[in-house]
Scaffold this active site. Structure first.
Site, PDB file in Angstrom:
ATOM      1  N   ARG A  12       8.581   5.255   4.078  1.00  0.00           N
ATOM      2  CA  ARG A  12       8.129   6.326   5.375  1.00  0.00           C
ATOM      3  C   ARG A  12       6.305   5.466   6.246  1.00  0.00           C
ATOM      4  O   ARG A  12       6.461   3.591   5.198  1.00  0.00           O
ATOM      5  CB  ARG A  12       6.864   7.453   4.954  1.00  0.00           C
ATOM      6  CG  ARG A  12       5.862   7.378   4.291  1.00  0.00           C
ATOM      7  CD  ARG A  12       5.075   8.436   3.549  1.00  0.00           C
ATOM      8  NE  ARG A  12       3.621   8.317   3.819  1.00  0.00           N
ATOM      9  CZ  ARG A  12       3.692   8.540   2.246  1.00  0.00           C
ATOM     10  NH1 ARG A  12       3.872   9.706   1.324  1.00  0.00           N
ATOM     11  NH2 ARG A  12       2.117   8.291   2.186  1.00  0.00           N
ATOM     12  N   GLY A 143     -16.012  -0.215   0.956  1.00  0.00           N
ATOM     13  CA  GLY A 143     -15.554   0.818   0.286  1.00  0.00           C
ATOM     14  C   GLY A 143     -14.828   0.261   0.161  1.00  0.00           C
ATOM     15  O   GLY A 143     -13.486   1.171  -0.170  1.00  0.00           O
ATOM     16  N   TYR A 147      -8.784  -2.428  -2.881  1.00  0.00           N
ATOM     17  CA  TYR A 147      -7.803  -2.340  -2.451  1.00  0.00           C
ATOM     18  C   TYR A 147      -7.955  -3.989  -2.134  1.00  0.00           C
ATOM     19  O   TYR A 147      -7.261  -4.801  -1.821  1.00  0.00           O
ATOM     20  CB  TYR A 147      -8.245  -1.982  -1.092  1.00  0.00           C
ATOM     21  CG  TYR A 147      -7.067  -1.517   0.180  1.00  0.00           C
ATOM     22  CD1 TYR A 147      -5.723  -0.981  -0.202  1.00  0.00           C
ATOM     23  CD2 TYR A 147      -7.263  -2.564   1.260  1.00  0.00           C
ATOM     24  CE1 TYR A 147      -4.668  -1.156   0.524  1.00  0.00           C
ATOM     25  CE2 TYR A 147      -5.609  -3.092   2.078  1.00  0.00           C
ATOM     26  CZ  TYR A 147      -5.137  -1.878   1.402  1.00  0.00           C
ATOM     27  OH  TYR A 147      -3.834  -1.774   3.127  1.00  0.00           O
TER      28      TYR A 147
HETATM   29  P1  NDP Z   1       2.397   4.833   3.665  1.00  0.00           P
HETATM   30  O1  NDP Z   1       1.019   5.526   3.364  1.00  0.00           O
HETATM   31  O2  NDP Z   1       2.162   5.386   5.004  1.00  0.00           O
HETATM   32  O3  NDP Z   1       3.186   4.866   3.120  1.00  0.00           O
HETATM   33  C1  NDP Z   1       3.187   3.973   1.560  1.00  0.00           C
HETATM   34  C2  NDP Z   1       4.441   4.486   0.720  1.00  0.00           C
HETATM   35  O4  NDP Z   1       4.320   3.420  -0.538  1.00  0.00           O
HETATM   36  C3  NDP Z   1       5.391   5.953   0.762  1.00  0.00           C
HETATM   37  O5  NDP Z   1       6.587   5.358   0.695  1.00  0.00           O
HETATM   38  C4  NDP Z   1       5.290   5.981  -0.649  1.00  0.00           C
HETATM   39  O6  NDP Z   1       5.596   6.737  -1.378  1.00  0.00           O
HETATM   40  C5  NDP Z   1       4.772   5.142  -0.874  1.00  0.00           C
HETATM   41  N1  NDP Z   1       3.961   4.244  -2.739  1.00  0.00           N
HETATM   42  C6  NDP Z   1       2.541   4.591  -3.297  1.00  0.00           C
HETATM   43  N2  NDP Z   1       2.943   5.140  -4.212  1.00  0.00           N
HETATM   44  C7  NDP Z   1       3.610   4.466  -5.071  1.00  0.00           C
HETATM   45  C8  NDP Z   1       4.395   4.199  -6.309  1.00  0.00           C
HETATM   46  N3  NDP Z   1       2.941   4.450  -7.301  1.00  0.00           N
HETATM   47  N4  NDP Z   1       5.610   3.602  -6.273  1.00  0.00           N
HETATM   48  C9  NDP Z   1       6.657   4.015  -5.365  1.00  0.00           C
HETATM   49  N5  NDP Z   1       5.971   4.216  -4.274  1.00  0.00           N
HETATM   50  C10 NDP Z   1       5.053   3.990  -3.741  1.00  0.00           C
HETATM   51  O7  NDP Z   1       1.441   3.333   4.284  1.00  0.00           O
HETATM   52  P2  NDP Z   1       2.093   2.545   5.348  1.00  0.00           P
HETATM   53  O8  NDP Z   1       3.143   2.453   5.408  1.00  0.00           O
HETATM   54  O9  NDP Z   1       0.466   2.564   6.274  1.00  0.00           O
HETATM   55  O10 NDP Z   1       1.499   0.455   3.790  1.00  0.00           O
HETATM   56  C11 NDP Z   1       2.432   0.322   4.185  1.00  0.00           C
HETATM   57  C12 NDP Z   1       2.215  -1.177   2.915  1.00  0.00           C
HETATM   58  O11 NDP Z   1       1.141  -1.862   4.324  1.00  0.00           O
HETATM   59  C13 NDP Z   1       0.722  -0.950   1.757  1.00  0.00           C
HETATM   60  O12 NDP Z   1       1.018  -1.825   1.039  1.00  0.00           O
HETATM   61  C14 NDP Z   1      -0.756  -0.842   2.459  1.00  0.00           C
HETATM   62  O13 NDP Z   1      -1.482  -1.354   2.081  1.00  0.00           O
HETATM   63  C15 NDP Z   1      -0.092  -2.474   3.711  1.00  0.00           C
HETATM   64  N6  NDP Z   1      -1.067  -2.020   4.796  1.00  0.00           N
HETATM   65  C16 NDP Z   1      -0.602  -0.746   5.949  1.00  0.00           C
HETATM   66  C17 NDP Z   1      -1.851  -1.199   7.161  1.00  0.00           C
HETATM   67  C18 NDP Z   1      -1.982  -0.142   7.464  1.00  0.00           C
HETATM   68  O14 NDP Z   1      -2.749  -0.439   8.563  1.00  0.00           O
HETATM   69  N7  NDP Z   1      -1.007   1.112   7.924  1.00  0.00           N
HETATM   70  C19 NDP Z   1      -2.776  -1.966   6.674  1.00  0.00           C
HETATM   71  C20 NDP Z   1      -2.862  -3.254   6.205  1.00  0.00           C
HETATM   72  C21 NDP Z   1      -1.892  -3.567   5.401  1.00  0.00           C
HETATM   73  P3  NDP Z   1       5.420   8.155  -1.764  1.00  0.00           P
HETATM   74  O15 NDP Z   1       3.977   8.795  -1.994  1.00  0.00           O
HETATM   75  O16 NDP Z   1       6.510   9.188  -1.815  1.00  0.00           O
HETATM   76  O17 NDP Z   1       5.139   7.608  -3.305  1.00  0.00           O
END
Ligand code: NDP
Length: 240
Positions: A12, A143, A147
Site C-alpha cells: 500500500r 514530535g 522518526y
Molecule cells: P504506509 O503506512 O501507507 O505503508 C507502510 C507499509 O510498510 C505498509 O505496507 C506496511 O504493511 C509496511 N510495514 C510496516 N511495518 C512493517 C514491518 N515491520 N515489516 C514489514 N512491512 C511493514 O506508508 P507510506 O506509503 O506513507 O510510507 C512508505 C515509506 O515512505 C515509509 O518509509 C515512510 O516513512 C516514507 N515516507 C512517507 C511519507 C509520506 O508522506 N507518506 C513522507 C516521507 C517518507 P503492514 O501494515 O502490513 O505491515
C-alpha cells in the site's frame, strides 16, 4: 532476463506504487508486508504481484523471507527499503517502545534486508538498493525524534554502503519524499495538514507515483553512475 526486485512495505501507499511501477517496467517483483493480510491478498489479486509476509525489523525473518523470494523468483538484484512506521510523541512523552519500534522498523530494517542480499549482489557484480528516507530526516520534525533519527540514519547508511558497493556494480541511493498522500499522512490532523500544504511551493501533497518514478530512474541499469545520492521529492518544501 527480467531482474528481480523486492519492495518492503510494498502492498500500500508509496511501496504499492513502486511495486506496480517496477512490474510495469518489466521487473519480476516481490512485495513484502508485515501485518495486513487482507490488503496483501487484495493487492496480489489486483496486480498479480506475489506477496511475502515478514517483519522487516526481525533480522532472521528477513533472511528467511528473502530465501523464499529467491527460491521462487531468482536472485534479488533490486532492493527497495520502503517499509516504515510512525509513533509520534514529543521527547518528554515518548516511551522506549515508541522509540525502538521506529528505529527497528525504519532503520534496522535497511541493515536486515541489505545484509541478506549484499553478498549475492557482490558475487554477481550488480545491485540496486534504494532506501526511502524522508524530508523529516533532512530537516527534523517536532514530535518525531524517533522518526527523524531513523530517517537521518538512512541517509548516512546510504552513503556508507554506496562507497562499499561502488566497485562491485552496486549502487545505493536514497529518496527523501516530502508529504505524500498515503495512509501515513492521512493520520495527520486536517488543520495541521492544511498548514503543511500551504508551505509546499508546488501547492499540493505528493502522489505515491511521484516517488515511484524516482525509484524507477535510480534502479535502471543505465543509472550506474548515480550512487550515494539522496533525491528529494518534496514539491520544493525543503531544498537540501
Ligand atoms: P504506509 O503506512 O501507507 O505503508 C507502510 C507499509 O510498510 C505498509 O505496507 C506496511 O504493511 C509496511 N510495514 C510496516 N511495518 C512493517 C514491518 N515491520 N515489516 C514489514 N512491512 C511493514 O506508508 P507510506 O506509503 O506513507 O510510507 C512508505 C515509506 O515512505 C515509509 O518509509 C515512510 O516513512 C516514507 N515516507 C512517507 C511519507 C509520506 O508522506 N507518506 C513522507 C516521507 C517518507 P503492514 O501494515 O502490513 O505491515
Amino acid at each position: 532476463m527480467a531482474r528481480v526486485a523486492v519492495v518492503t512495505g510494498g502492498i500500500r501507499g508509496i511501496g504499492r506504487a513502486i511495486a506496480i511501477a517496477l512490474k510495469n517496467a518489466g521487473y519480476k517483483v516481490a512485495a513484502n508486508y508485515g501485518h495486513d493480510d487482507a490488503t496483501g491478498r487484495q493487492f496480489s489479486e489486483e496486480t498479480g504481484i506475489p506477496v511475502y509476509k515478514f517483519d522487516v525489523a526481525d533480522f532472521n525473518a528477513c533472511v528467511e523471507g528473502l530465501k523464499a523470494i529467491e527460491a521462487q523468483l531468482g536472485p534479488v538484484e533490486v532492493l527497495i527499503n520502503n517499509a516504515g512506521i510512525t509513533r509520534d510523541a514529543t521527547m518528554h512523552r515518548m516511551s522506549f517502545e515508541q522509540w525502538n519500534a521506529v528505529i527497528q522498523t525504519n532503520l534496522a530494517s535497511c541493515f536486515n534486508m541489505s545484509r541478506a542480499v549484499i553478498e549475492g549482489m557482490r558475487d554477481r557484480s550488480f545491485g540496486r538498493i534504494v532506501n526511502i528516507g524522508s524530508i523529516n530526516g533532512q530537516a527534523g520534525q517536532y514530535g518525531q525524534v524517533n522518526y527523524a533519527a531513523a530517517k537521518s540514519g538512512i541517509h548516512g547508511f546510504t552513503k556508507a554502503l554506496a562507497q562499499e558497493g561502488a566497485a562491485r556494480g552496486i549502487t545505493v541511493n536514497a529518496v527523501a519524499p516530502g508529504y505524500v498522500d498515503t495512509e501515513m499522512v492521512r493520520a495527520v490532523p486536517k488543520d495541521v495538514l492544511e498548514k503543511i500544504v500551504a508551505r509546499i511551493p508546488v501547492g499540493r501533497l505528493g502522489k505515491a507515483e511521484d516517488i515511484a518514478r524516482t525509484v524507477l530512474f535510480l534502479v535502471a541499469d543505465e543509472a550506474g553512475f548515480i550512487t550515494g545520492s539522496t533525491l528529494s521529492v518534496n514539491g520544493g518544501q525543503h531544498m537540501y
